[in-house]
Design a protein around this motif. Structure first.
Motif, mmCIF file in Angstrom:
data_model
loop_
_atom_site.group_PDB
_atom_site.id
_atom_site.type_symbol
_atom_site.label_atom_id
_atom_site.label_comp_id
_atom_site.label_asym_id
_atom_site.label_seq_id
_atom_site.Cartn_x
_atom_site.Cartn_y
_atom_site.Cartn_z
ATOM 1 N N PRO A 26 0.834 -1.223 0.000
ATOM 2 C CA PRO A 26 0.000 0.000 0.000
ATOM 3 C C PRO A 26 0.860 1.261 0.000
ATOM 4 O O PRO A 26 1.886 1.290 0.693
ATOM 5 C CB PRO A 26 -0.792 -0.128 1.308
ATOM 6 C CG PRO A 26 -0.788 -1.590 1.626
ATOM 7 C CD PRO A 26 0.519 -2.105 1.121
ATOM 8 N N PRO A 27 0.465 2.266 -0.791
ATOM 9 C CA PRO A 27 -0.812 2.441 -1.497
ATOM 10 C C PRO A 27 -0.839 1.891 -2.924
ATOM 11 O O PRO A 27 -1.676 2.312 -3.720
ATOM 12 C CB PRO A 27 -0.950 3.959 -1.519
ATOM 13 C CG PRO A 27 0.460 4.444 -1.674
ATOM 14 C CD PRO A 27 1.279 3.504 -0.850
ATOM 15 N N SER A 28 0.052 0.988 -3.266
ATOM 16 C CA SER A 28 0.026 0.367 -4.590
ATOM 17 C C SER A 28 -1.334 -0.266 -4.848
ATOM 18 O O SER A 28 -1.987 -0.769 -3.927
ATOM 19 C CB SER A 28 1.110 -0.717 -4.668
ATOM 20 O OG SER A 28 0.935 -1.529 -5.800
ATOM 21 N N ALA A 64 9.503 4.933 -0.642
ATOM 22 C CA ALA A 64 9.503 4.886 0.816
ATOM 23 C C ALA A 64 8.608 5.953 1.424
ATOM 24 O O ALA A 64 7.916 5.717 2.414
ATOM 25 C CB ALA A 64 10.939 5.028 1.326
ATOM 26 N N LYS A 65 8.588 7.132 0.820
ATOM 27 C CA LYS A 65 7.801 8.228 1.387
ATOM 28 C C LYS A 65 6.302 7.988 1.244
ATOM 29 O O LYS A 65 5.490 8.611 1.943
ATOM 30 C CB LYS A 65 8.183 9.547 0.727
ATOM 31 C CG LYS A 65 7.905 9.607 -0.757
ATOM 32 C CD LYS A 65 8.360 10.944 -1.343
ATOM 33 C CE LYS A 65 8.093 11.015 -2.855
ATOM 34 N NZ LYS A 65 8.552 12.304 -3.419
ATOM 35 N N GLU A 66 5.907 7.064 0.357
ATOM 36 C CA GLU A 66 4.491 6.759 0.161
ATOM 37 C C GLU A 66 4.036 5.563 0.992
ATOM 38 O O GLU A 66 2.867 5.464 1.344
ATOM 39 C CB GLU A 66 4.218 6.450 -1.313
ATOM 40 C CG GLU A 66 4.560 7.568 -2.278
ATOM 41 C CD GLU A 66 4.437 7.121 -3.717
ATOM 42 O OE1 GLU A 66 4.560 5.898 -3.978
ATOM 43 O OE2 GLU A 66 4.206 7.962 -4.586
ATOM 44 N N ALA A 67 4.937 4.647 1.271
ATOM 45 C CA ALA A 67 4.573 3.365 1.878
ATOM 46 C C ALA A 67 3.963 3.537 3.267
ATOM 47 O O ALA A 67 4.414 4.369 4.062
ATOM 48 C CB ALA A 67 5.797 2.462 1.958
ATOM 49 N N GLU A 68 2.943 2.744 3.540
ATOM 50 C CA GLU A 68 2.251 2.808 4.823
ATOM 51 C C GLU A 68 2.983 1.951 5.849
ATOM 52 O O GLU A 68 2.653 0.782 6.084
ATOM 53 C CB GLU A 68 0.801 2.345 4.645
ATOM 54 C CG GLU A 68 0.016 3.233 3.691
ATOM 55 C CD GLU A 68 -1.399 2.740 3.432
ATOM 56 O OE1 GLU A 68 -1.835 1.788 4.115
ATOM 57 O OE2 GLU A 68 -2.059 3.286 2.539
ATOM 58 N N ILE A 69 4.003 2.511 6.491
ATOM 59 C CA ILE A 69 4.832 1.757 7.433
ATOM 60 C C ILE A 69 4.861 2.378 8.823
ATOM 61 O O ILE A 69 5.669 1.987 9.671
ATOM 62 C CB ILE A 69 6.279 1.613 6.902
ATOM 63 C CG1 ILE A 69 6.888 2.988 6.653
ATOM 64 C CG2 ILE A 69 6.306 0.756 5.643
ATOM 65 C CD1 ILE A 69 8.368 2.937 6.293
ATOM 66 N N ASP A 70 3.990 3.320 9.088
ATOM 67 C CA ASP A 70 3.951 3.963 10.410
ATOM 68 C C ASP A 70 3.044 3.168 11.335
ATOM 69 O O ASP A 70 1.927 3.566 11.658
ATOM 70 C CB ASP A 70 3.455 5.411 10.280
ATOM 71 C CG ASP A 70 4.413 6.261 9.472
ATOM 72 O OD1 ASP A 70 5.627 6.024 9.565
ATOM 73 O OD2 ASP A 70 3.934 7.151 8.737
ATOM 74 N N PHE A 71 3.563 2.029 11.788
ATOM 75 C CA PHE A 71 2.764 1.161 12.648
ATOM 76 C C PHE A 71 2.741 1.682 14.084
ATOM 77 O O PHE A 71 3.715 2.265 14.570
ATOM 78 C CB PHE A 71 3.340 -0.258 12.632
ATOM 79 C CG PHE A 71 3.328 -0.908 11.281
ATOM 80 C CD1 PHE A 71 2.153 -1.402 10.744
ATOM 81 C CD2 PHE A 71 4.495 -1.024 10.534
ATOM 82 C CE1 PHE A 71 2.138 -2.000 9.492
ATOM 83 C CE2 PHE A 71 4.490 -1.619 9.284
ATOM 84 C CZ PHE A 71 3.307 -2.111 8.763
#
Length: 399
Positions: free
Chosen positions: A10-12, A44-51
């Motif tokens: 995501p958000p792919s 990297a700046k788009e990827a949803e990795i802020d868990f």
């Protein structure tokens, strides 16, 4: 363990991105994973990795692109740069493209990774032997189907070059072991993305929402669902809303717009478009029934697992992988004949009118989903990874 995962994310909009999100979310919470690198199709700046959960840091490296002929080499370059202990590929046959050459070339990547002396595991969500090529939108030409099946079998042999190949359904393991004499296949179930607290099973006042979720236009079509709900409205007088959540299948772009135009005079139909990760819980929680208007299946159903985790009754065809999940994992539903509007209407009507039965199915599905959370699934992967990383001479001998 330094783990790298080759996947869309995501958000792919590329298939399996949501499954990857939940794999990553739970892998990073295991102490055995000290570093997790995503080799993906988004920056990297788009990827949803802020868990929110505590866990190891996730790094993102964009190294491949949908329909590129060069993915094989760019992925290899990224793996050489990041030097992981283990690489996990999150794959299905059209993962790297909907053009035949780009899709095929990308599937050589796990073999190349293994040749680079990096331990390699493939999670394969579908196999060619169980895909109806006509229903899935590939071709209705008999000769072309034969060619595609031949190519699919060759690509399966290429994928089986990996150290381990994980399948989510026992039937898939059996087929690969018997047809290809594969000895490196492992069964690990699909798992359930999130397990919320058990719902009350009581719905808000207002229209009952009959929801379907996915990528539509090939073997997932919504015309029969719309017509079936209209039948139920006429017979029962119930206030029903149809919620079509999702987008077009890449092979049938424009399909949902055509449906909107075809049924523009029909009442109470909502097309949500793409559903972001943070909105999925709302879509499911507000629904009374989740319907699977499929004419075939192409792998273990993530939507069925999601419906179960939110405690929803389902209506589905008794065919293929859905039928297997009912038998093996304990899911329950009302069944219908795949191409029959009348059969689908009867199944929906039963759940609309019989609240107790609807709740009974919802509770059974919640129980089935709760048995296999992603925390358990990722531990199964890590146990397999550790065993695979032990040199042969050091593998313990069972007494």
């Amino acid at each position: 363990m330094k783990l790298a995962i080759v996947t869309s994310y995501p958000p792919s909009k590329v298939t399996l991105n949501e499954y990857a999100f939940h794999l990553v979310k739970h892998f990073r919470q295991h102490l055995k994973v000290t570093e997790l690198t995503l080799l993906t199709d988004v920056h990297a700046k788009e990827a949803e990795i802020d868990f929110k959960e505590v866990g190891c840091r996730v790094r993102v490296q964009k190294c491949w692109k949908f329909n590129s002929y060069s993915n094989l080499f760019f992925i290899a370059k990224a793996i050489r740069k990041t030097q992981p202990d283990m690489v996990l590929y999150n794959l299905q046959f059209m993962k790297f493209g909907d053009k035949k050459i780009s899709a095929a070339l990308g599937l050589f990547s796990p073999w190349l990774t293994k040749l680079m002396k990096v331990k390699t595991t493939v999670l394969l969500h579908n196999i060619v032997e169980t895909v109806d090529l006509e229903s899935a939108g590939f071709t209705d030409n008999r000769l072309k189907r034969a060619v595609f099946n031949f190519i699919g079998e060759m690509l399966t042999r290429v994928i089986l070059k990996a150290d381990k190949v994980v399948l989510t359904i026992s039937k898939y393991v059996t087929i690969l072991e018997e047809k290809y004499q594969a000895d490196n296949c492992v069964l690990i179930p699909h798992g359930t993305f999130e397990i919320p607290e058990e719902p009350s099973y009581e719905l808000a006042t207002g229209a009952l929402k009959v929801m379907t979720f996915g990528k539509f236009g090939t073997y997932k079509k919504v015309e029969n669902l719309i017509e079936a709900v209209e039948q139920v409205r006429m017979r029962t007088g119930q206030d029903l809303e149809i919620v079509i959540a999702g987008t077009d299948n890449p092979n049938t772009l424009g399909y949902l717009q055509g449906v909107k135009e075809q049924y523009s005079e029909s009442s109470n139909i909502t097309f949500t478009g793409y559903v972001a990760e943070e909105d999925i819980s709302t879509i499911f929680s507000e629904s009374a029934i989740v319907v699977f208007p499929y004419t075939s299946t192409t792998g273990s159903s993530g939507v069925l697992h999601q419906a179960g985790s939110y405690g929803k009754a389902v209506v589905m065809p008794d065919l293929g992988d859905l039928s297997i999940l009912v038998k093996e994992e304990g899911y329950r539903g009302e069944f219908f004949e795949p191409k029959s509007v009348d059969s689908l209407a009867a199944a929906i009507e039963k759940l609309v009118l019989d609240k107790e039965h609807r709740i009974e199915l919802a509770k059974a599905n919640y129980k089935a989903a709760s048995a296999l959370p992603m925390s358990v699934i990722t531990k199964m992967y890590l146990d397999m990874f550790e065993e695979n990383m032990i040199p042969p001479a050091q593998v313990p001998i069972a007494v």
